[in-house]
Design a protein around this motif. Sequence first.
Motif, PDB file in Angstrom:
ATOM      1  N   GLN A  85       0.881  -1.050   0.069  1.00  0.00           N
ATOM      2  CA  GLN A  85      -0.026  -0.054   0.091  1.00  0.00           C
ATOM      3  C   GLN A  85       0.979   1.290  -0.023  1.00  0.00           C
ATOM      4  N   THR A  86       0.362   2.227  -0.619  1.00  0.00           N
ATOM      5  CA  THR A  86       1.322   3.392  -0.750  1.00  0.00           C
ATOM      6  C   THR A  86       0.965   4.455   0.161  1.00  0.00           C
ATOM      7  N   PHE A  87       1.799   5.263   0.881  1.00  0.00           N
ATOM      8  CA  PHE A  87       1.573   6.071   2.008  1.00  0.00           C
ATOM      9  C   PHE A  87       2.408   7.496   1.433  1.00  0.00           C
ATOM     10  N   SER A  88       2.063   8.529   1.805  1.00  0.00           N
ATOM     11  CA  SER A  88       2.942   9.722   1.783  1.00  0.00           C
ATOM     12  C   SER A  88       3.483   9.929   3.040  1.00  0.00           C
ATOM     13  N   LEU A  89       4.828   9.840   2.953  1.00  0.00           N
ATOM     14  CA  LEU A  89       5.543   9.864   4.365  1.00  0.00           C
ATOM     15  C   LEU A  89       6.503  10.986   4.533  1.00  0.00           C
ATOM     16  N   PRO A  90       7.064  11.804   5.699  1.00  0.00           N
ATOM     17  CA  PRO A  90       7.910  12.896   5.566  1.00  0.00           C
ATOM     18  C   PRO A  90       8.938  12.843   4.972  1.00  0.00           C
ATOM     19  N   LYS A  91       9.496  13.270   3.970  1.00  0.00           N
ATOM     20  CA  LYS A  91      10.727  13.112   3.295  1.00  0.00           C
ATOM     21  C   LYS A  91      12.032  13.364   4.341  1.00  0.00           C
ATOM     22  N   THR A  92      12.808  12.308   4.174  1.00  0.00           N
ATOM     23  CA  THR A  92      14.015  12.181   5.210  1.00  0.00           C
ATOM     24  C   THR A  92      14.939  11.466   4.526  1.00  0.00           C
ATOM     25  N   GLU A  93      16.260  11.586   4.942  1.00  0.00           N
ATOM     26  CA  GLU A  93      17.281  11.023   4.421  1.00  0.00           C
ATOM     27  C   GLU A  93      17.405   9.834   4.964  1.00  0.00           C
ATOM     28  N   GLY A  94      16.988   9.137   6.133  1.00  0.00           N
ATOM     29  CA  GLY A  94      16.860   7.866   6.524  1.00  0.00           C
ATOM     30  C   GLY A  94      15.757   7.030   6.095  1.00  0.00           C
ATOM     31  N   VAL A  95      15.361   6.862   4.667  1.00  0.00           N
ATOM     32  CA  VAL A  95      14.405   6.132   4.303  1.00  0.00           C
ATOM     33  C   VAL A  95      14.186   4.755   4.603  1.00  0.00           C
ATOM     34  N   LEU A  96      15.504   4.026   4.716  1.00  0.00           N
ATOM     35  CA  LEU A  96      15.257   2.416   5.120  1.00  0.00           C
ATOM     36  C   LEU A  96      14.798   2.457   6.691  1.00  0.00           C
ATOM     37  N   LYS A  97      15.240   3.223   7.488  1.00  0.00           N
ATOM     38  CA  LYS A  97      14.783   2.971   8.832  1.00  0.00           C
ATOM     39  C   LYS A  97      13.377   3.588   9.181  1.00  0.00           C
ATOM     40  N   GLN A  98      13.169   4.761   8.315  1.00  0.00           N
ATOM     41  CA  GLN A  98      11.719   5.007   8.421  1.00  0.00           C
ATOM     42  C   GLN A  98      10.774   4.269   7.932  1.00  0.00           C
ATOM     43  N   SER A  99      10.959   3.509   6.691  1.00  0.00           N
ATOM     44  CA  SER A  99      10.041   2.594   6.220  1.00  0.00           C
ATOM     45  C   SER A  99       9.846   1.343   7.167  1.00  0.00           C
ATOM     46  N   LEU A 100      10.803   1.021   7.823  1.00  0.00           N
ATOM     47  CA  LEU A 100      10.751  -0.162   8.902  1.00  0.00           C
ATOM     48  C   LEU A 100       9.982   0.321   9.998  1.00  0.00           C
ATOM     49  N   GLU A 101      10.257   1.592  10.465  1.00  0.00           N
ATOM     50  CA  GLU A 101       9.418   2.258  11.730  1.00  0.00           C
ATOM     51  C   GLU A 101       7.875   2.210  11.396  1.00  0.00           C
ATOM     52  N   HIS A 102       7.620   2.151  10.003  1.00  0.00           N
ATOM     53  CA  HIS A 102       6.164   2.302   9.867  1.00  0.00           C
ATOM     54  C   HIS A 102       5.615   0.980   9.513  1.00  0.00           C
ATOM     55  N   LEU A 103       6.321   0.043   9.756  1.00  0.00           N
ATOM     56  CA  LEU A 103       5.818  -1.332   9.569  1.00  0.00           C
ATOM     57  C   LEU A 103       5.500  -2.072  11.027  1.00  0.00           C
ATOM     58  N   VAL A 104       5.708  -1.056  12.035  1.00  0.00           N
ATOM     59  CA  VAL A 104       5.603  -1.566  13.250  1.00  0.00           C
ATOM     60  C   VAL A 104       4.106  -1.373  14.071  1.00  0.00           C
ATOM     61  N   THR A 105       3.283  -2.341  14.400  1.00  0.00           N
ATOM     62  CA  THR A 105       1.894  -2.231  14.890  1.00  0.00           C
ATOM     63  C   THR A 105       1.960  -0.960  16.061  1.00  0.00           C
ATOM     64  N   GLY A 106       1.110  -0.202  16.062  1.00  0.00           N
ATOM     65  CA  GLY A 106       0.915   0.836  16.936  1.00  0.00           C
ATOM     66  C   GLY A 106       1.888   1.941  16.797  1.00  0.00           C
ATOM     67  N   GLY A 107       2.748   1.976  15.830  1.00  0.00           N
ATOM     68  CA  GLY A 107       3.677   2.980  15.449  1.00  0.00           C
ATOM     69  C   GLY A 107       3.317   4.076  14.743  1.00  0.00           C
ATOM     70  N   PRO A 108       3.969   4.826  13.736  1.00  0.00           N
ATOM     71  CA  PRO A 108       3.618   6.202  13.069  1.00  0.00           C
ATOM     72  C   PRO A 108       2.459   5.572  12.149  1.00  0.00           C
ATOM     73  N   ILE A 109       2.287   4.457  11.499  1.00  0.00           N
ATOM     74  CA  ILE A 109       1.342   4.132  10.565  1.00  0.00           C
ATOM     75  C   ILE A 109       0.132   3.813  10.978  1.00  0.00           C
ATOM     76  N   SER A 110      -0.267   3.748  12.414  1.00  0.00           N
ATOM     77  CA  SER A 110      -1.475   3.189  13.139  1.00  0.00           C
ATOM     78  C   SER A 110      -2.552   3.955  12.707  1.00  0.00           C
ATOM     79  N   GLN A 111      -2.463   5.404  12.501  1.00  0.00           N
ATOM     80  CA  GLN A 111      -3.650   6.048  12.016  1.00  0.00           C
ATOM     81  C   GLN A 111      -3.881   6.097  10.567  1.00  0.00           C
ATOM     82  N   MET A 112      -2.897   5.370   9.875  1.00  0.00           N
ATOM     83  CA  MET A 112      -3.039   5.370   8.443  1.00  0.00           C
ATOM     84  C   MET A 112      -3.358   4.086   7.691  1.00  0.00           C
TER      85      MET A 112
END
Length: 358
Positions: A85-112
């Motif tokens: 699924q495609t999401f608009s995420l804040p632009k950052t240099e650490g894209v790999l870590k950011q992507s993994l963090e958004h796979l965490v249940t209850g994390g940044p992705i929870s409302q999306m």
Amino acid sequence: MKMPWKAAAVLAVPFVLQGCGFGSDEAGNMDEPPEEVTEDIAWEDFEEAAQQEESSSSAEEEPAEEETVERELYLIDENGMVAPQTFSLPKTEGVLKQSLEHLVTGGPISQMVPNGFQAVLPPGTEVDVRLEENGTAVTDFSPEFRDYQPEQEQAVLQAVTWTLTQFDNVEDVSFQINGYKQDTMPVNGTPIGDSYSRAQGINLENGRVSDMTNSSSVTVYFLSQIGENSYYVPVTRRISGKDEDNKLDAAMTELVRGPSPESGLHDVLREGTSLVEPSQVKQGTASIFFNEGLLSGQNGSVSEEALHAALLTATELEDVENVELNVEGAEEVLRVNGDTLEDPAARPALVNDAPSKG
């Protein structure tokens, strides 16, 4: 309220205190304060200056709009299948870590997370990742990573791998927990080896292959649906070793065969669609030859679903960059909107757009 007068000049008048020595010559020799004169200022000028200051202050207080970028995150749907699924995420240099963090249940992705989907990493999982020169993304998870359900182990492995390998400079993924390398997954022991890549597949099906040692695999795309939202699901199927020499043709054959009945997925090609010639790849362009069953009966065009799935399926192969669709008896292939299909066509930028939640 606006006043009809102008500010008057002010004259400071010195005065003399008498008695107790304050009237002595010493006191008289003290410097007298200068006269204070205020220039005439029009009220209109004062009001204009105040408005400019207020406007400047408002501009400073307005927050700058955050720059975002579209990323694909692989989630688990209600049928237990892994799909992007495609999401608009804040632009950052650490894209790999950011992507993994958004796979965490209850994390940044929870409302999306769209209805019918769930994130793949257990709650509280902390992540880190570094990219080695050879293209291996080395992931490191906190101990909470072990808290997933056993039946979801392959989905976790595949979702992490396919999320990170969407980036061109990532070839494969290795796994660590608290800095210790994992050769197998921690719950059911699914083999990882030195690393895991897209070559190992996603939503695996053995298909019609009985000799697993003499087989290869291809990934094809079918449709699924939750409510009114349709989305594409990649499925990896084993193919016979004799088809290894033409994996493009094998992939297109599997696309024509359609999804397995037990998968719950939907076909993307019309009934009666078939291949009339072997598919081939030359200089990065895949040429695929369908019969006229590919075309819709309404205006003789190829449906967007069929086109999308064919492009996604063909370009999963490493040597394919573009796709040329040919239809028997047709000089050109039309899209549903009446436009001629670009020749050749490139892979869609996004597999799925994330539907709004609710």
